[in-house]
Design a protein around this motif. Structure first.
Motif, PDB file in Angstrom:
ATOM      1  N   ARG A 131      32.334  50.183  37.410  1.00 37.55           N
ATOM      2  CA  ARG A 131      33.236  49.392  37.856  1.00 37.55           C
ATOM      3  C   ARG A 131      33.403  49.248  39.303  1.00 37.55           C
ATOM      4  O   ARG A 131      33.174  49.871  39.977  1.00 37.55           O
ATOM      5  CB  ARG A 131      34.623  49.302  36.957  1.00 37.55           C
ATOM      6  N   GLY A 132      34.113  48.196  39.586  1.00 37.49           N
ATOM      7  CA  GLY A 132      34.233  47.726  41.137  1.00 37.49           C
ATOM      8  C   GLY A 132      33.232  46.919  41.602  1.00 37.49           C
ATOM      9  O   GLY A 132      32.007  47.086  41.158  1.00 37.49           O
ATOM     10  N   ALA A 133      33.685  45.851  42.315  1.00 35.32           N
ATOM     11  CA  ALA A 133      32.494  44.655  42.499  1.00 35.32           C
ATOM     12  C   ALA A 133      31.365  45.053  42.979  1.00 35.32           C
ATOM     13  O   ALA A 133      29.970  44.743  42.558  1.00 35.32           O
ATOM     14  CB  ALA A 133      33.124  43.602  43.431  1.00 35.32           C
ATOM     15  N   ARG A 159      30.720  40.320  33.612  1.00 37.48           N
ATOM     16  CA  ARG A 159      32.418  40.349  33.901  1.00 37.48           C
ATOM     17  C   ARG A 159      32.392  38.964  34.892  1.00 37.48           C
ATOM     18  O   ARG A 159      31.513  38.722  35.787  1.00 37.48           O
ATOM     19  CB  ARG A 159      32.731  41.530  34.649  1.00 37.48           C
ATOM     20  N   CYS A 166      31.665  51.425  44.850  1.00 39.65           N
ATOM     21  CA  CYS A 166      31.000  51.080  45.939  1.00 39.65           C
ATOM     22  C   CYS A 166      29.664  51.702  46.147  1.00 39.65           C
ATOM     23  O   CYS A 166      29.095  51.472  47.445  1.00 39.65           O
ATOM     24  CB  CYS A 166      31.268  50.753  47.245  1.00 39.65           C
ATOM     25  N   THR A 188      35.287  50.236  50.204  1.00 42.56           N
ATOM     26  CA  THR A 188      35.432  49.194  51.111  1.00 42.56           C
ATOM     27  C   THR A 188      36.830  49.382  51.580  1.00 42.56           C
ATOM     28  O   THR A 188      36.932  50.024  52.967  1.00 42.56           O
ATOM     29  CB  THR A 188      35.353  47.955  50.409  1.00 42.56           C
ATOM     30  N   GLN A 216      43.351  52.168  37.774  1.00 49.45           N
ATOM     31  CA  GLN A 216      42.258  52.961  38.416  1.00 49.45           C
ATOM     32  C   GLN A 216      42.732  53.395  39.674  1.00 49.45           C
ATOM     33  O   GLN A 216      41.989  54.292  40.288  1.00 49.45           O
ATOM     34  CB  GLN A 216      41.268  51.575  38.857  1.00 49.45           C
ATOM     35  N   SER A 231      37.916  43.485  47.395  1.00 48.30           N
ATOM     36  CA  SER A 231      37.915  42.062  46.848  1.00 48.30           C
ATOM     37  C   SER A 231      36.804  41.999  46.026  1.00 48.30           C
ATOM     38  O   SER A 231      35.719  42.619  45.983  1.00 48.30           O
ATOM     39  CB  SER A 231      37.680  40.992  47.914  1.00 48.30           C
ATOM     40  N   ASP A 232      36.861  41.079  44.982  1.00 52.71           N
ATOM     41  CA  ASP A 232      36.031  40.995  43.890  1.00 52.71           C
ATOM     42  C   ASP A 232      35.324  39.477  44.094  1.00 52.71           C
ATOM     43  O   ASP A 232      34.275  39.309  43.693  1.00 52.71           O
ATOM     44  CB  ASP A 232      36.554  40.879  42.391  1.00 52.71           C
ATOM     45  N   ASN A 259      41.353  39.966  43.624  1.00 56.43           N
ATOM     46  CA  ASN A 259      41.227  41.306  43.536  1.00 56.43           C
ATOM     47  C   ASN A 259      42.127  41.598  42.240  1.00 56.43           C
ATOM     48  O   ASN A 259      42.616  40.896  41.668  1.00 56.43           O
ATOM     49  CB  ASN A 259      41.839  41.995  44.812  1.00 56.43           C
ATOM     50  N   LYS A 260      42.147  42.903  41.852  1.00 59.98           N
ATOM     51  CA  LYS A 260      42.952  43.590  40.874  1.00 59.98           C
ATOM     52  C   LYS A 260      44.260  42.705  40.862  1.00 59.98           C
ATOM     53  O   LYS A 260      44.968  42.783  41.608  1.00 59.98           O
ATOM     54  CB  LYS A 260      42.935  44.877  40.928  1.00 59.98           C
TER      55      LYS A 260
HETATM   56  O1  MRU Z   1      38.307  45.838  36.947  1.00 55.53           O
HETATM   57  P1  MRU Z   1      37.705  46.720  38.037  1.00 55.53           P
HETATM   58  O2  MRU Z   1      38.185  48.028  37.966  1.00 55.53           O
HETATM   59  O3  MRU Z   1      36.340  46.466  38.266  1.00 55.53           O
HETATM   60  O4  MRU Z   1      38.364  46.113  39.475  1.00 55.53           O
HETATM   61  C1  MRU Z   1      38.047  46.402  40.531  1.00 55.53           C
HETATM   62  C2  MRU Z   1      38.807  45.900  41.686  1.00 55.53           C
HETATM   63  O5  MRU Z   1      39.728  45.121  41.641  1.00 55.53           O
HETATM   64  C3  MRU Z   1      38.652  46.434  42.989  1.00 55.53           C
HETATM   65  O6  MRU Z   1      39.760  46.537  43.703  1.00 55.53           O
HETATM   66  C4  MRU Z   1      37.502  45.895  43.728  1.00 55.53           C
HETATM   67  O7  MRU Z   1      36.224  45.737  42.794  1.00 55.53           O
HETATM   68  C5  MRU Z   1      37.349  45.918  45.016  1.00 55.53           C
HETATM   69  S1  MRU Z   1      35.696  46.028  45.682  1.00 55.53           S
HETATM   70  C6  MRU Z   1      35.392  47.825  45.892  1.00 55.53           C
END
Ligand code: MRU
Length: 384
Positions: free
Chosen positions: A72-74, A113, A193, A198, A225, A265-266, A276-277
């Motif tokens: 997970r994580g963008a 997603r 990442c 990030t 998370q 940020s996603d 973002n989350k």
């Molecule tokens: O739903 P997730 O756990 O994938 O959400 C992730 C986030 O919101 C992170 O803050 C995000 O991907 C930031 S980029 C590293």
């Protein structure tokens, strides 16, 4: 040091080789060794209770790892989707319908997603290379090379985000002469990442350079998370931190206990709105009310230049109500889920929110720090 069942686990940073866990350096995603292509990953669904790695052999494995949030994580899910294209290309090599098969997987991976734009960006990039008829190489070999490029470029982007953001933390330390208190939300760390993270990259670099930092970690309900992943990362790296409930940030800001908010940020749209989350927007509002800078750290692969007005247009993932009704934790040695809300209650569970650009102090990218405005974002792309 917390030790959730993996003895002698100590994580430190070593720049070129990922984070050290026990006596081994890890990135959160890497190409397996051996003749048959395999992609390896750290399973984030079981952290911090267990440290486990997993293997993807097929594009379906990549898709499942994303949808089940083992990864997970963008930036990471973008890289995993790229890996899925590589695996699809290899698995269908020599077939008459190779292109059709890979295109099908591209469609599925892009939709795995909806909020993070990285899936679309990386899958499109892989498809361009895979379909590049001017190259003498086999398409699957081109896909392998592109996947490797993505791993290295995303890692380097985070390292540079770290260096650019470090200047901001240094500056705060210079002005206050004391520990820099940073508030972060969710996990925008190295797990999310490939390496560095990030939002965490400037923090890791500051710690390495002996700038005193302390991190307020929002637990980040419903999946936690922050508590499960960010706190784990920071703990293993020896960075002072305190986990707080998602509701505590505004109070801490009022009391002067937060110097800066730093989040990931996603998807950031071309006008500077930031998805973002869920809960990030409330932190931005509280930061503005208290005159605290609110920075967003992101690679340019998280910028969606095709979309203006993120508040209106960014698709927000609606997740299962069971994430709200149940909480996961340890009962002795056993991972268990307990119900905190009877099933009959209606639940809403939007996974993300969008912070309007006007609340963002600046964006920290690998290409520099810019204003969260159309002009600021365009300036990052002048040379491309
Ligand atoms: O739903 P997730 O756990 O994938 O959400 C992730 C986030 O919101 C992170 O803050 C995000 O991907 C930031 S980029 C590293």
């Amino acid at each position: 040091m917390i030790n959730f069942g993996y003895p002698n686990c100590k994580l430190t940073i070593l720049r070129a080789h990922g984070m050290k866990i026990g006596d081994k350096h890890y990135r959160s995603l890497w190409l397996g060794e051996g003749e048959t292509p395999q992609i390896r990953y750290i399973d984030q669904a079981v952290l911090p209770f267990r440290f486990e790695t997993g293997t993807m052999n097929t594009p379906k494995d990549a898709l499942v790892a994303i949808t089940e949030m083992k990864v997970r994580g963008a930036p990471l899910i973008g890289a995993v989707a790229a890996g899925g294209i590589f695996l699809a290309a290899y698995r269908s090599a020599g077939e008459n319908h190779q292109e059709e098969t890979v295109r099908e997987w591209a469609g599925k991976l892009k939709q795995a997603r909806p909020t993070a734009v990285n899936l679309r960006v990386m899958v499109n990039r892989m498809m361009d290379r895979f379909l590049d008829a001017s190259s003498p190489e086999e398409p699957e070999e081109r896909a392998r090379k592109e996947f490797m490029n993505i791993l290295e470029e995303e890692t380097e982007a985070c390292r540079l985000i770290g260096l650019n953001g470090l200047e901001i933390l240094k500056d705060i330390h210079r002005k206050t002469g004391r520990t820099v208190n940073i508030l972060t939300h969710c996990n925008a760390g190295w797990l999310a990442c490939i390496d560095y993270g990030t939002a965490t990259a400037p923090i890791y670099l500051a710690h390495e350079r002996h700038i005193p930092v302390h991190v307020w970690v929002d637990e980040t309900r419903p999946r936690n998370q922050g508590a499960r992943l960010t706190a784990w990362e920071l703990q293993q790296a020896g960075i002072p931190h305190t986990v707080i409930t998602d509701n505590a940030g505004g109070y801490l800001m009022q009391k002067g206990r937060v110097d800066v908010v730093l989040v990931g940020s996603d998807r950031t749209t071309r006008n500077g709105d930031v998805a973002n989350k869920i809960g990030t927007y409330l932190k931005a509002l509280a930061a503005r009310d208290n005159g605290i800078p609110f920075y967003v750290a992101l690679p340019v692969s998280s910028i969606d230049r095709e979309m203006g007005n993120g508040v209106r247009n960014i698709p927000v993932e609606e997740r299962s109500g069971e994430e709200v009704r149940l909480v996961e934790g340890l009962d002795g040695e056993k991972r268990v889920r307990v119900r905190i809300l009877p099933e009959e209650h209606l639940v809403a569970n939007p996974g993300f929110d969008v912070t309007p650009a006007r609340l963002v102090t600046a964006l920290i990218t690998e290409r520099g720090v810019c204003m969260a405005t159309e002009e600021g974002i365009a300036s990052l792309f002048h040379d491309t």
